[in-house]
Write a protein that holds these residues in place. Structure first.
Motif, mmCIF file in Angstrom:
data_model
loop_
_atom_site.group_PDB
_atom_site.id
_atom_site.type_symbol
_atom_site.label_atom_id
_atom_site.label_comp_id
_atom_site.label_asym_id
_atom_site.label_seq_id
_atom_site.Cartn_x
_atom_site.Cartn_y
_atom_site.Cartn_z
ATOM 1 N N GLN A 1 9.808 -12.161 12.902
ATOM 2 C CA GLN A 1 9.229 -10.873 12.546
ATOM 3 C C GLN A 1 9.316 -10.632 11.046
ATOM 4 O O GLN A 1 8.387 -10.089 10.431
ATOM 5 C CB GLN A 1 9.948 -9.759 13.311
ATOM 6 C CG GLN A 1 9.266 -8.399 13.215
ATOM 7 C CD GLN A 1 9.901 -7.397 14.148
ATOM 8 O OE1 GLN A 1 11.007 -7.593 14.644
ATOM 9 N NE2 GLN A 1 9.199 -6.308 14.397
ATOM 10 N N ALA A 2 10.429 -11.035 10.440
ATOM 11 C CA ALA A 2 10.577 -10.874 8.990
ATOM 12 C C ALA A 2 9.544 -11.715 8.245
ATOM 13 O O ALA A 2 8.960 -11.261 7.249
ATOM 14 C CB ALA A 2 11.994 -11.257 8.563
ATOM 15 N N GLN A 3 9.317 -12.944 8.722
ATOM 16 C CA GLN A 3 8.322 -13.795 8.067
ATOM 17 C C GLN A 3 6.923 -13.217 8.227
ATOM 18 O O GLN A 3 6.126 -13.226 7.286
ATOM 19 C CB GLN A 3 8.376 -15.215 8.662
ATOM 20 C CG GLN A 3 7.381 -16.184 8.056
ATOM 21 C CD GLN A 3 7.614 -16.413 6.577
ATOM 22 O OE1 GLN A 3 8.728 -16.273 6.104
ATOM 23 N NE2 GLN A 3 6.570 -16.752 5.844
ATOM 24 N N ALA A 4 6.610 -12.722 9.444
ATOM 25 C CA ALA A 4 5.299 -12.114 9.663
ATOM 26 C C ALA A 4 5.121 -10.892 8.776
ATOM 27 O O ALA A 4 4.048 -10.677 8.188
ATOM 28 C CB ALA A 4 5.139 -11.738 11.133
ATOM 29 N N ALA A 5 6.176 -10.074 8.670
ATOM 30 C CA ALA A 5 6.096 -8.889 7.809
ATOM 31 C C ALA A 5 5.947 -9.291 6.343
ATOM 32 O O ALA A 5 5.191 -8.659 5.585
ATOM 33 C CB ALA A 5 7.334 -8.024 8.003
ATOM 34 N N ALA A 6 6.667 -10.345 5.938
ATOM 35 C CA ALA A 6 6.547 -10.805 4.549
ATOM 36 C C ALA A 6 5.135 -11.300 4.252
ATOM 37 O O ALA A 6 4.578 -11.030 3.184
ATOM 38 C CB ALA A 6 7.569 -11.912 4.279
ATOM 39 N N THR A 7 4.553 -12.036 5.214
ATOM 40 C CA THR A 7 3.174 -12.502 5.039
ATOM 41 C C THR A 7 2.210 -11.327 4.940
ATOM 42 O O THR A 7 1.278 -11.330 4.131
ATOM 43 C CB THR A 7 2.780 -13.414 6.210
ATOM 44 O OG1 THR A 7 3.699 -14.512 6.292
ATOM 45 C CG2 THR A 7 1.376 -13.952 6.030
ATOM 46 N N HIS A 8 2.461 -10.313 5.778
ATOM 47 C CA HIS A 8 1.607 -9.134 5.749
ATOM 48 C C HIS A 8 1.736 -8.405 4.404
ATOM 49 O O HIS A 8 0.736 -7.976 3.807
ATOM 50 C CB HIS A 8 1.981 -8.207 6.907
ATOM 51 C CG HIS A 8 1.099 -7.007 7.021
ATOM 52 N ND1 HIS A 8 1.435 -5.784 6.515
ATOM 53 C CD2 HIS A 8 -0.119 -6.851 7.590
ATOM 54 C CE1 HIS A 8 0.478 -4.923 6.758
ATOM 55 N NE2 HIS A 8 -0.487 -5.541 7.411
ATOM 56 N N ARG A 9 2.977 -8.266 3.915
ATOM 57 C CA ARG A 9 3.167 -7.599 2.623
ATOM 58 C C ARG A 9 2.523 -8.403 1.494
ATOM 59 O O ARG A 9 1.917 -7.831 0.576
ATOM 60 C CB ARG A 9 4.661 -7.411 2.352
ATOM 61 C CG ARG A 9 5.320 -6.353 3.224
ATOM 62 C CD ARG A 9 6.696 -6.008 2.683
ATOM 63 N NE ARG A 9 7.570 -7.162 2.645
ATOM 64 C CZ ARG A 9 8.361 -7.545 3.646
ATOM 65 N NH1 ARG A 9 8.384 -6.836 4.773
ATOM 66 N NH2 ARG A 9 9.139 -8.611 3.533
ATOM 67 N N ALA A 10 2.657 -9.737 1.572
ATOM 68 C CA ALA A 10 2.062 -10.569 0.527
ATOM 69 C C ALA A 10 0.536 -10.430 0.528
ATOM 70 O O ALA A 10 -0.092 -10.365 -0.535
ATOM 71 C CB ALA A 10 2.464 -12.035 0.723
ATOM 72 N N ALA A 11 -0.047 -10.399 1.737
ATOM 73 C CA ALA A 11 -1.500 -10.228 1.815
ATOM 74 C C ALA A 11 -1.923 -8.862 1.283
ATOM 75 O O ALA A 11 -2.946 -8.746 0.600
ATOM 76 C CB ALA A 11 -1.952 -10.392 3.273
ATOM 77 N N ARG A 12 -1.126 -7.839 1.553
ATOM 78 C CA ARG A 12 -1.450 -6.503 1.049
ATOM 79 C C ARG A 12 -1.328 -6.462 -0.466
ATOM 80 O O ARG A 12 -2.177 -5.879 -1.164
ATOM 81 C CB ARG A 12 -0.520 -5.476 1.688
ATOM 82 C CG ARG A 12 -0.838 -4.031 1.314
ATOM 83 C CD ARG A 12 -0.008 -3.088 2.138
ATOM 84 N NE ARG A 12 1.428 -3.380 2.001
ATOM 85 C CZ ARG A 12 2.369 -2.835 2.760
ATOM 86 N NH1 ARG A 12 2.036 -1.990 3.717
ATOM 87 N NH2 ARG A 12 3.642 -3.142 2.566
ATOM 88 N N ARG A 13 -0.269 -7.096 -1.011
ATOM 89 C CA ARG A 13 -0.129 -7.145 -2.462
ATOM 90 C C ARG A 13 -1.287 -7.911 -3.095
ATOM 91 O O ARG A 13 -1.821 -7.502 -4.136
ATOM 92 C CB ARG A 13 1.205 -7.785 -2.851
ATOM 93 C CG ARG A 13 2.415 -6.897 -2.619
ATOM 94 C CD ARG A 13 3.615 -7.460 -3.355
ATOM 95 N NE ARG A 13 3.935 -8.804 -2.922
ATOM 96 C CZ ARG A 13 4.778 -9.101 -1.941
ATOM 97 N NH1 ARG A 13 5.388 -8.133 -1.278
ATOM 98 N NH2 ARG A 13 5.020 -10.355 -1.616
ATOM 99 N N SER A 14 -1.649 -9.025 -2.457
ATOM 100 C CA SER A 14 -2.757 -9.821 -2.994
ATOM 101 C C SER A 14 -4.053 -9.031 -2.977
ATOM 102 O O SER A 14 -4.846 -9.084 -3.927
ATOM 103 C CB SER A 14 -2.904 -11.107 -2.174
ATOM 104 O OG SER A 14 -3.977 -11.884 -2.646
ATOM 105 N N LEU A 15 -4.275 -8.273 -1.888
ATOM 106 C CA LEU A 15 -5.478 -7.447 -1.809
ATOM 107 C C LEU A 15 -5.477 -6.393 -2.915
ATOM 108 O O LEU A 15 -6.505 -6.155 -3.573
ATOM 109 C CB LEU A 15 -5.557 -6.778 -0.437
ATOM 110 C CG LEU A 15 -6.740 -5.831 -0.206
ATOM 111 C CD1 LEU A 15 -8.056 -6.566 -0.367
ATOM 112 C CD2 LEU A 15 -6.644 -5.185 1.175
ATOM 113 N N ALA A 16 -4.321 -5.763 -3.135
ATOM 114 C CA ALA A 16 -4.236 -4.747 -4.193
ATOM 115 C C ALA A 16 -4.466 -5.372 -5.570
ATOM 116 O O ALA A 16 -5.170 -4.807 -6.418
ATOM 117 C CB ALA A 16 -2.875 -4.053 -4.139
ATOM 118 N N LEU A 17 -3.883 -6.563 -5.773
ATOM 119 C CA LEU A 17 -4.067 -7.234 -7.058
ATOM 120 C C LEU A 17 -5.524 -7.619 -7.280
ATOM 121 O O LEU A 17 -6.064 -7.466 -8.384
ATOM 122 C CB LEU A 17 -3.177 -8.473 -7.131
ATOM 123 C CG LEU A 17 -1.672 -8.211 -7.276
ATOM 124 C CD1 LEU A 17 -0.901 -9.524 -7.194
ATOM 125 C CD2 LEU A 17 -1.372 -7.501 -8.590
#
Length: 604
Positions: free
Chosen positions: A328-344
Motif C-alpha cells: 500500500q505504501a508503494q502504491a501510494a508513493a507511485t500515486h503521489r509521484a504521478a500527481r507530482r509529475s502531473l503538477a510539474l
C-alpha cells in the motif's frame, strides 16, 4: 526537320517561399512554433494525466485486493475456533470457545461486508458480476457454518466422524471460491501499476502460506476428534499441504531472506521462520503426523491442538499485514509521484507557453525589427546613401556558445534516442510475448496459429479429424458507426463470451482480426463440425449486446466451416476453405453456417 517545341515558362507557386520576405517568413515560422508548442503541451499534459489516473486505479485495485485477501484470511482463521469446538468433548460447549468462534465469525462477516462495498463502488470490466462474489460467499459461508453448528450441538459420543469431516471440508472449501476474484484483482493491480508485480506476488505467497498452514490444522481435526489414524485420503491431503507449505517457505525465503528487504519485513519473516517452521511445525505438526501415520496415541485432543497451533498462525498474519502495508505504501508513493509529475508538467506547460510568447516578442523586437533596419541600411548603401541609421550591436562571440549548445543538444538527443530504442525493444518484447487479445480476452491470431499448429500435428499423429471455422460478425461496421465504438467493443466482448460458452473445453477460439474470429474443433468428426458451428451462431444471436444508453441490441454472425477430411490437413488450406465458405454464407443472406464441401449443394 520540324522545330523543337518551345519550353513552357515556369510559374511560381501560389505562396512561393523562396520569394517570401525574410520578415514574413519569420512571422510564419513563429506561428508554426506557437502551434507546435501548443500541441506538445497538450499531448504531454494528457499523457501525464493518464499516468496519474492509472496510478489512482492502481491504488484502488490494491485496496480491493487487500480486502479480498483479508476475507480469505478471516475465513481461514475462523476454522481455528470451529475446529477446537468440533474436537472438544465438553457438553454443553465451553462458553469461552463459543465466544471465540462468534468473534471470529463477526470478523469474517465484517471483512466480507467491506469487500462487497469496495466491489460495488467500481465494477470490474475484466470480471463482470464480480460484486456477486460477496453474496455467493455469504451464502456458502452460512451453509458451512450451519454444518459446524449442527456438529457442535451434538454430544461427542453422538458426533460421527463423517459429520466432523463434512463440517471441516465445508469450511476448507470456502477460501478456494475466492480464487477467480483474487486472480482478477491481482491482474488489475498489475496492469495499473506494473512496478508492484514483485510485491503482489510476495503478498499472495504469504496469504497462500496462511491458508495452507490453516488448512493443515483443519486436516487434523477429524482424526484427532475421533482418536483414530489418518485415512488414506487424509494422509494424501496432509502430504500435499506439507509439500505446498515447504514450497512456499522456499519461495518466500528467496524474496525475504536477503539484505535488500526492509528491516520490518525481514523481522516478520524471521518471526515466521522461528515461530512456525522451527517451533509449531516441529513441535506440533510433526508429532501429530507421526502419531496419525502409526498406531498413535495423539499427544493432544483436537481442541488442545487448536489452542496451541492457531496462535502460531498469527505470525504469518503479521507478515502478511506487513507486506500489505509495504504494498500500500508503494502504491501510494507511485500515486503521489504521478500527481507530482502531473503538477510539474502542468507548471512546465504554462511556463512553456509563456516562454514561447516571450520568445516571439523578443524575436520581433530583437531580430525582425533590427533586421528591417539592416535591410534598409543595405538598400540605402546600394543607393549610396551612407547616413542610414544602423541598429546598436554588442560584441559577443556567440558562435562558440551555439556550437556548445548544438553539441549538448546532440548528446541529449542521442541519449534520448537510445532510451527510446530500449523502450521500443522492451515494447516489442512484451508485444511478442503477448498472446491474448486485450479487448475480448481470447487468444490473438499469433496464439491461434501456434496452438493450432500443435493440435494439427497431434491430429496427424493420432489420426483424428479436426475442423476450422471462420466467423464474421454481420454488419458490424454499420453497428459500430451507429452505436459507437464503446458499443462496438462491448459487442465484440459479447461475441467472445458467447463463443466461449458455446464451445467445448477442448475447442480453440481466437480473435482473428477486427470483427473476425476463428475456431478450431479438435477432435471433431465430420458430422459434428456443422452442429458445433451452428451452436456458436445460435449463442451469438441469442446474446444481447449492452448499449451505452442502457438498452440492448442483437447481433448475428456468419460462419464458414472446413473439415480436414475433405479440405486437407494444411492449416492455411483449411482457413482458406473456411473463409470461402464464410463469404458464401455472407452472400447467402448472413446469420448462417456453411461448410466448405457444401459448395456444390449450395449451387443447386
Amino acid at each position: 526537320m520540324s522545330a523543337a517545341p518551345l519550353a513552357e515558362p515556369r510559374t511560381s507557386p501560389v505562396f512561393p517561399i523562396a520569394d517570401m520576405s525574410l520578415s514574413r517568413l519569420l512571422h510564419l515560422l513563429s506561428l508554426l512554433l506557437a502551434a507546435v508548442t501548443a500541441v506538445l503541451v497538450a499531448r504531454t499534459s494528457v499523457q501525464e494525466w493518464r499516468l496519474w489516473q492509472q496510478a489512482t486505479w492502481g491504488a484502488r485495485a490494491v485496496a480491493r485486493l487487500q480486502a479480498d485477501l483479508l476475507v480469505a484470511e478471516r475465513i481461514s482463521f475462523e476454522r481455528g475456533p470451529a475446529n477446537a469446538l468440533l474436537g472438544a468433548d465438553r457438553q454443553p460447549p465451553d462458553p469461552e470457545r463459543l465466544r471465540a468462534l462468534a468473534e471470529a465469525r463477526a470478523r469474517s462477516d465484517a471483512a466480507l461486508h467491506d469487500l462487497a462495498a469496495l466491489l460495488a463502488e467500481e465494477p470490474l470490466p475484466q470480471m463482470p458480476g464480480a460484486d456477486e462474489y460477496a453474496r455467493s460467499m455469504a451464502l456458502a459461508l452460512a451453509s458451512a457454518r450451519a454444518l459446524v453448528d449442527a456438529a457442535i450441538a451434538q454430544p461427542q459420543h453422538q458426533r460421527s466422524d463423517g459429520q466432523v469431516q463434512a463440517s471441516v471440508n465445508a469450511m476448507v472449501a470456502l477460501v478456494p471460491l475466492l480464487t477467480p476474484l483474487t486472480n482478477t484483482l491481482a491482474q488489475v493491480a498489475r496492469q495499473a501499476q506494473p512496478t508492484l508485480e514483485g510485491r503482489l506476488q510476495t503478498l499472495r505467497l504469504a496469504a497462500d502460506l496462511r491458508e495452507q498452514t490453516g488448512l493443515l490444522g483443519s486436516l487434523f481435526t477429524s482424526a484427532l476428534a475421533g482418536r483414530r489414524p489418518f485415512t488414506d485420503d487424509e494422509r494424501q491431503a496432509i502430504e500435499r499441504a506439507c509439500g505446498r507449505i515447504s514450497t512456499l517457505q522456499s519461495l518466500l525465503e528467496q524474496r525475504l531472506g536477503h539484505g535488500e528487504v526492509p528491516d520490518a519485513l525481514a523481522a516478520r519473516w524471521a518471526d515466521v521462520q522461528r515461530g512456525y517452521f522451527e517451533e509449531a511445525r516441529e513441535r506440533l505438526v510433526v508429532p501429530v503426523v507421526t502419531a496419525g501415520r502409526g498406531p498413535g496415541p495423539y499427544p493432544w485432543t483436537a481442541a488442545q491442538f487448536a489452542d496451541r497451533y492457531v496462535p502460531r498462525l498469527t505470525l504469518i498474519v503479521a507478515l502478511r499485514d506487513a507486506l500489505q502495508d509495504d504494498l500500500q505504501a508503494q502504491a501510494a508513493a507511485t500515486h503521489r509521484a504521478a500527481r507530482r509529475s502531473l503538477a510539474l508538467v502542468a507548471a512546465a506547460s504554462v511556463s512553456l507557453v509563456l516562454l514561447t510568447g516571450y520568445l516571439l516578442l523578443t524575436l520581433q523586437r530583437r531580430v525582425l525589427r533590427p533586421l528591417g533596419q539592416i535591410t534598409d541600411a543595405l538598400q540605402a548603401l546600394a543607393r549610396n546613401e551612407l547616413d542610414a541609421p544602423l541598429p546598436r550591436v554588442t560584441a559577443n562571440d556567440e558562435g562558440a556558445a551555439v556550437v556548445r549548445a548544438v553539441r549538448a543538444l546532440q548528446q541529449q538527443t542521442q541519449a534520448r534516442q537510445a532510451l527510446e530504442r530500449e523502450r521500443d525493444d522492451l515494447i516489442d518484447q512484451l508485444r511478442a510475448q503477448s498472446l491474448t487479445d486485450a479487448l475480448t480476452g481470447l487468444p490473438n491470431r499469433r496464439a491461434f496459429f501456434e496452438d493450432a499448429a500443435q493440435r494439427m500435428a497431434l491430429a496427424q499423429r493420432q489420426g483424428f479429424e479436426i475442423a476450422v471455422a471462420m466467423l464474421d460478425v454481420d454488419a458490424f461496421k454499420a453497428f459500430n458507426d451507429r452505436a459507437g465504438h464503446t458499443a462496438g467493443d462491448a459487442a465484440l466482448r459479447t461475441v467472445a463470451a458467447a463463443m466461449r460458452a458455446a464451445l467445448r473445453t477442448e475447442d480453440l477460439a481466437a480473435r482473428y482480426g477486427g470483427e473476425e474470429f476463428v475456431m478450431l474443433f479438435a477432435p471433431c468428426p465430420p458430422d459434428q463440425a456443422l452442429p458445433l458451428a451452428e451452436r456458436v451462431r445460435a449463442a451469438i444471436a441469442a446474446t444481447p449486446v449492452p448499449l451505452p444508453d442502457g438498452g440492448t441490441a442483437a447481433l448475428t454472425a456468419s460462419l464458414g466451416v472446413a473439415v480436414s477430411g475433405s479440405s486437407g490437413t494444411d492449416l492455411e488450406q483449411l482457413l482458406s476453405a473456411a473463409d470461402e465458405a464464410l463469404y458464401r454464407a455472407k452472400r447467402a443472406g448472413r446469420n448462417r453456417v456453411m461448410q466448405a464441401e457444401d459448395f456444390a449443394a449450395a449451387l443447386e
